[in-house]
Design a protein around this motif. Structure first.
Motif, PDB file in Angstrom:
ATOM      1  N   GLU A  31     -13.090  10.974  -2.803  1.00  0.00           N
ATOM      2  CA  GLU A  31     -13.307  10.669  -1.395  1.00  0.00           C
ATOM      3  C   GLU A  31     -13.707   9.216  -1.158  1.00  0.00           C
ATOM      4  N   HIS A  32     -14.139   8.518  -2.210  1.00  0.00           N
ATOM      5  CA  HIS A  32     -14.546   7.118  -2.060  1.00  0.00           C
ATOM      6  C   HIS A  32     -13.715   6.163  -2.915  1.00  0.00           C
ATOM      7  N   LEU A  33     -12.641   6.651  -3.530  1.00  0.00           N
ATOM      8  CA  LEU A  33     -11.802   5.802  -4.373  1.00  0.00           C
ATOM      9  C   LEU A  33     -10.362   6.267  -4.254  1.00  0.00           C
ATOM     10  N   THR A  34      -9.508   5.414  -3.711  1.00  0.00           N
ATOM     11  CA  THR A  34      -8.108   5.782  -3.573  1.00  0.00           C
ATOM     12  C   THR A  34      -7.279   5.140  -4.685  1.00  0.00           C
ATOM     13  N   VAL A  35      -6.239   5.836  -5.084  1.00  0.00           N
ATOM     14  CA  VAL A  35      -5.364   5.391  -6.169  1.00  0.00           C
ATOM     15  C   VAL A  35      -3.929   5.434  -5.670  1.00  0.00           C
ATOM     16  N   GLN A  36      -3.192   4.356  -5.860  1.00  0.00           N
ATOM     17  CA  GLN A  36      -1.791   4.356  -5.470  1.00  0.00           C
ATOM     18  C   GLN A  36      -0.993   3.463  -6.404  1.00  0.00           C
ATOM     19  N   ARG A  37       0.303   3.686  -6.468  1.00  0.00           N
ATOM     20  CA  ARG A  37       1.174   2.884  -7.296  1.00  0.00           C
ATOM     21  C   ARG A  37       1.898   1.855  -6.451  1.00  0.00           C
ATOM     22  N   GLU A  38       1.992   0.656  -6.974  1.00  0.00           N
ATOM     23  CA  GLU A  38       2.834  -0.400  -6.421  1.00  0.00           C
ATOM     24  C   GLU A  38       3.723  -0.871  -7.563  1.00  0.00           C
ATOM     25  N   GLY A  39       4.876  -0.227  -7.722  1.00  0.00           N
ATOM     26  CA  GLY A  39       5.722  -0.539  -8.859  1.00  0.00           C
ATOM     27  C   GLY A  39       5.025  -0.151 -10.153  1.00  0.00           C
ATOM     28  N   ALA A  40       4.889  -1.118 -11.060  1.00  0.00           N
ATOM     29  CA  ALA A  40       4.227  -0.860 -12.335  1.00  0.00           C
ATOM     30  C   ALA A  40       2.733  -1.148 -12.284  1.00  0.00           C
ATOM     31  N   THR A  41       2.201  -1.354 -11.088  1.00  0.00           N
ATOM     32  CA  THR A  41       0.780  -1.654 -10.917  1.00  0.00           C
ATOM     33  C   THR A  41       0.048  -0.472 -10.311  1.00  0.00           C
ATOM     34  N   LEU A  42      -1.096  -0.127 -10.892  1.00  0.00           N
ATOM     35  CA  LEU A  42      -1.959   0.898 -10.317  1.00  0.00           C
ATOM     36  C   LEU A  42      -3.031   0.191  -9.490  1.00  0.00           C
ATOM     37  N   VAL A  43      -3.108   0.523  -8.210  1.00  0.00           N
ATOM     38  CA  VAL A  43      -4.074  -0.104  -7.305  1.00  0.00           C
ATOM     39  C   VAL A  43      -5.228   0.860  -7.070  1.00  0.00           C
ATOM     40  N   LEU A  44      -6.424   0.439  -7.440  1.00  0.00           N
ATOM     41  CA  LEU A  44      -7.640   1.208  -7.209  1.00  0.00           C
ATOM     42  C   LEU A  44      -8.388   0.547  -6.055  1.00  0.00           C
ATOM     43  N   THR A  45      -8.673   1.332  -5.007  1.00  0.00           N
ATOM     44  CA  THR A  45      -9.317   0.789  -3.814  1.00  0.00           C
ATOM     45  C   THR A  45     -10.651   1.460  -3.580  1.00  0.00           C
ATOM     46  N   LEU A  46     -11.718   0.674  -3.610  1.00  0.00           N
ATOM     47  CA  LEU A  46     -13.044   1.166  -3.248  1.00  0.00           C
ATOM     48  C   LEU A  46     -12.989   1.495  -1.760  1.00  0.00           C
ATOM     49  N   ASN A  47     -13.214   2.753  -1.425  1.00  0.00           N
ATOM     50  CA  ASN A  47     -12.896   3.194  -0.066  1.00  0.00           C
ATOM     51  C   ASN A  47     -14.103   3.855   0.596  1.00  0.00           C
ATOM     52  N   ARG A  48     -15.052   3.016   0.943  1.00  0.00           N
ATOM     53  CA  ARG A  48     -16.232   3.455   1.691  1.00  0.00           C
ATOM     54  C   ARG A  48     -16.617   2.332   2.652  1.00  0.00           C
ATOM     55  N   PRO A  49     -15.710   1.934   3.509  1.00  0.00           N
ATOM     56  CA  PRO A  49     -15.919   0.728   4.311  1.00  0.00           C
ATOM     57  C   PRO A  49     -17.115   0.807   5.249  1.00  0.00           C
ATOM     58  N   ASP A  50     -17.494   2.017   5.674  1.00  0.00           N
ATOM     59  CA  ASP A  50     -18.651   2.133   6.562  1.00  0.00           C
ATOM     60  C   ASP A  50     -19.943   1.722   5.868  1.00  0.00           C
TER      61      ASP A  50
ATOM     62  N   TRP B  79      -9.361   3.981 -14.495  1.00  0.00           N
ATOM     63  CA  TRP B  79      -9.174   3.189 -15.725  1.00  0.00           C
ATOM     64  C   TRP B  79      -8.468   4.025 -16.786  1.00  0.00           C
ATOM     65  N   LEU B  80      -8.911   5.275 -16.937  1.00  0.00           N
ATOM     66  CA  LEU B  80      -8.310   6.136 -17.949  1.00  0.00           C
ATOM     67  C   LEU B  80      -6.857   6.444 -17.615  1.00  0.00           C
ATOM     68  N   GLU B  81      -6.584   6.700 -16.342  1.00  0.00           N
ATOM     69  CA  GLU B  81      -5.213   7.010 -15.919  1.00  0.00           C
ATOM     70  C   GLU B  81      -4.278   5.840 -16.207  1.00  0.00           C
ATOM     71  N   ALA B  82      -4.736   4.634 -15.909  1.00  0.00           N
ATOM     72  CA  ALA B  82      -3.893   3.455 -16.141  1.00  0.00           C
ATOM     73  C   ALA B  82      -3.560   3.295 -17.615  1.00  0.00           C
ATOM     74  N   ASP B  83      -4.546   3.489 -18.470  1.00  0.00           N
ATOM     75  CA  ASP B  83      -4.300   3.304 -19.894  1.00  0.00           C
ATOM     76  C   ASP B  83      -3.471   4.427 -20.498  1.00  0.00           C
ATOM     77  N   ALA B  84      -3.539   5.622 -19.925  1.00  0.00           N
ATOM     78  CA  ALA B  84      -2.796   6.763 -20.467  1.00  0.00           C
ATOM     79  C   ALA B  84      -1.332   6.752 -20.043  1.00  0.00           C
ATOM     80  N   ASP B  85      -0.999   6.032 -18.990  1.00  0.00           N
ATOM     81  CA  ASP B  85       0.353   6.032 -18.433  1.00  0.00           C
ATOM     82  C   ASP B  85       1.079   4.759 -18.855  1.00  0.00           C
ATOM     83  N   ASP B  86       2.044   4.892 -19.732  1.00  0.00           N
ATOM     84  CA  ASP B  86       2.745   3.713 -20.244  1.00  0.00           C
ATOM     85  C   ASP B  86       3.620   3.034 -19.200  1.00  0.00           C
ATOM     86  N   THR B  87       3.866   3.694 -18.072  1.00  0.00           N
ATOM     87  CA  THR B  87       4.635   3.031 -17.015  1.00  0.00           C
ATOM     88  C   THR B  87       3.756   2.110 -16.174  1.00  0.00           C
TER      89      THR B  87
END
Length: 266
Positions: free
Chosen positions: A5-24, A41-49
């Motif tokens: 609920e406070h950290l979003t994860v999305q893909r931008e091509g071969a980049t994993l973008v982690l967004t701290l998401n508690r702007p209030d 961090w673990l997801e990025a290292d486990a995924d070779d793409t």
């Protein structure tokens, strides 16, 4: 891609973008955010793409540090997050890159406040981009606290000691230009464009051989405190195997054939 609920994860091509998401709360660190970060961090290292990681914050700010009230009281987010911390008492340090280093390059895209715990996480990233109105600093001593996220060790190794001590001992804020001047960040860009610039850097990394990129990053960190003789020996041990990979052959072949290389992590 998990996230919380406070950290979003999305893909931008071969980049994993982690967004701290508690702007209030200016993206102050909550347990839900820390759990999401570590899983990212673990997801990025486990995924070779995934070839690179970008860390940023939502709502025009990066991170205002630890939410001590949330972590100490009933506002801690979710029993399942508390269970994760109980099972791994080191989880928060791993999330903050104190006790964990991803093998993929991590690029920080900073807007607004990046202070206290935000500046401590920043020191665990590899490449740093900031909007010109971003603010940095380690404010802990102003509140009678200690910056225990690694700053008394890391900061003096990343910037000149006199600047590290001034930042640590005065607890004053630093502008993006000043932070760049002392070497804490590498790029200052117009406000609102830090993420775009970070993604451009990530794209350039992603176009390179992933085995080579990861070996280079590993070599830089593992030799940082070695003597030159030991470091050069370690560099050879780390670098020589890269030349025997199919990716190395593909890279040189593509160069000769004047075409983009197609790397396969082999």
């Amino acid at each position: 891609m998990k996230g919380t609920e406070h950290l979003t994860v999305q893909r931008e091509g071969a980049t994993l973008v982690l967004t701290l998401n508690r702007p209030d709360a200016r993206n102050a660190l909550s347990l839900a955010m820390l759990v999401g970060l570590y899983d990212g961090w673990l997801e990025a290292d486990a995924d070779d793409t995934v070839r690179s990681i970008v860390l940023t914050g939502a709502g025009g700010t990066f991170c205002a540090g630890m939410d001590l009230k949330a972590l100490a009281g009933d506002r801690m987010q979710g029993q399942h997050h508390r269970d994760r911390l109980k099972a791994d008492p080191d989880l928060h340090w791993k999330a903050m890159l104190r006790h964990h280093r991803p093998r993929k390059p991590v690029i920080a895209a900073v807007e607004g406040h990046c202070v206290a715990g935000g500046t401590e996480i920043l020191q665990g990233t590899d490449i740093r981009v900031a909007g010109e109105s971003a603010t940095f600093g380690l404010f802990e001593v102003r509140h009678g606290l200690f910056p225990i996220g690694g700053s008394t060790v890391r900061l003096q190794r990343q910037i000149p000691r006199t600047h590290a001590l001034e930042m640590l001992l005065t607890g004053r804020p630093y502008s993006a230009r000043e932070a760049a001047g002392i070497g804490l960040i590498g790029h200052v860009v117009p406000d609102g464009t830090a993420l775009a610039e970070a993604l451009e850097i990530a794209d350039r990394i992603n176009a390179c051989g992933p085995l080579a990129v990861e070996a280079v990053k590993a070599s830089v960190y593992e030799t940082a405190e070695m003597t030159e003789t030991d470091g050069l020996a370690a560099e050879l041990a780390r670098g020589r195997p890269v030349f025997d990979t199919a990716d190395a052959k593909e890279g040189t072949r593509a160069f000769a054939e004047k075409r983009p290389p197609v790397y396969k992590r082999a």
